[in-house]
Write an enzyme that holds these catalytic residues in place. Structure first.
Site, short mmCIF file in Angstrom:
data_model
loop_
_atom_site.label_atom_id
_atom_site.label_comp_id
_atom_site.label_asym_id
_atom_site.label_seq_id
_atom_site.Cartn_x
_atom_site.Cartn_y
_atom_site.Cartn_z
N TYR A 87 -1.99 -12.23 -18.07
CA TYR A 87 -2.56 -10.90 -17.83
C TYR A 87 -3.74 -10.69 -18.78
O TYR A 87 -4.78 -10.14 -18.38
CB TYR A 87 -1.50 -9.81 -18.06
CG TYR A 87 -0.36 -9.87 -17.08
CD1 TYR A 87 -0.47 -9.29 -15.81
CD2 TYR A 87 0.84 -10.51 -17.41
CE1 TYR A 87 0.59 -9.34 -14.91
CE2 TYR A 87 1.89 -10.56 -16.51
CZ TYR A 87 1.76 -9.98 -15.26
OH TYR A 87 2.80 -10.03 -14.37
N ASN A 108 -1.39 -4.91 -5.42
CA ASN A 108 -2.05 -5.89 -4.56
C ASN A 108 -1.50 -5.77 -3.13
O ASN A 108 -0.33 -6.05 -2.89
CB ASN A 108 -1.79 -7.30 -5.11
CG ASN A 108 -2.36 -8.40 -4.26
OD1 ASN A 108 -3.05 -8.16 -3.27
ND2 ASN A 108 -2.06 -9.63 -4.62
N CYS A 116 -1.35 -12.94 -6.84
CA CYS A 116 -0.89 -12.23 -8.04
C CYS A 116 0.30 -12.93 -8.70
O CYS A 116 0.56 -12.73 -9.88
CB CYS A 116 -0.58 -10.78 -7.73
SG CYS A 116 0.56 -10.53 -6.37
N HIS A 117 1.00 -13.78 -7.95
CA HIS A 117 2.13 -14.52 -8.52
C HIS A 117 1.69 -15.53 -9.57
O HIS A 117 2.49 -15.98 -10.37
CB HIS A 117 2.94 -15.22 -7.42
CG HIS A 117 2.16 -16.23 -6.64
ND1 HIS A 117 1.32 -15.88 -5.61
CD2 HIS A 117 2.09 -17.58 -6.76
CE1 HIS A 117 0.77 -16.98 -5.11
NE2 HIS A 117 1.21 -18.02 -5.79
N GLU A 144 3.91 -24.34 -5.72
CA GLU A 144 2.54 -24.77 -6.04
C GLU A 144 2.50 -25.85 -7.12
O GLU A 144 1.56 -26.64 -7.16
CB GLU A 144 1.72 -23.56 -6.48
CG GLU A 144 1.49 -22.58 -5.36
CD GLU A 144 0.55 -21.45 -5.75
OE1 GLU A 144 -0.06 -21.49 -6.83
OE2 GLU A 144 0.42 -20.51 -4.94
#
Length: 151
Positions: A87, A108, A116-117, A144
């Site tokens: 952040y 979002n 945003c994850h 991912e």
């Protein structure tokens, strides 16, 4: 507003479009089901993402939000697939604080596509307001980058 729903590994989701752009991706099954060209394209890209075959979405987006929130969301789009940023890192790019970035993330309207994850706190995962919360965030991060320690 046209919308189309799909089943995903993290639950049902509904994609919405307005004026030729994706404006929302929500958890749950949408009431209406519209087979527009853009919504079918978004559905195909989301399915490819969940199959591990897509790392970057190519869709017109029009998330509604303040100028600051849109700046945060744009910065999120620049976080590469499989990577994370804090952040604080995002705040250093767009201004504000880690807290204000977290607030923008929680608002979002197009999660996953605006990733945003991929934003985490310095010493832990931070929060996640979609799906099953942190379990969903862990699942997406593992999709991912399966070799990453999930804090």
């Amino acid at each position: 507003m046209p919308q189309l729903s799909l089943h995903t590994p993290i639950g049902d989701m509904a994609i919405a479009e307005a004026d030729g752009a994706i404006v929302a991706l929500d958890w749950g099954w949408g009431r209406d089901q519209d087979q527009t060209t853009l919504l079918r394209r978004a559905q195909a890209q989301l399915e490819a993402y969940f199959d591990g075959d897509l790392q970057s979405f190519d869709l017109p987006l029009a998330p509604a939000g303040t100028a600051y929130r849109r700046a945060v969301w744009q910065a999120l789009m620049e976080v590469p697939y499989g990577a994370v940023r804090s952040y604080r890192d995002i705040a250093a790019t767009v201004g504000g604080s880690a807290r204000s970035v977290g607030q923008a993330n929680s608002r979002n309207p197009i999660p996953l596509i605006i990733p945003c994850h991929r934003v985490v706190a310095k010493a832990h995962l931070g929060g996640y307001s979609g799906g099953e919360g942190l379990a969903t965030k862990r699942w997406l991060l593992a999709l991912e980058n399966p070799e990453r320690s999930l804090l």
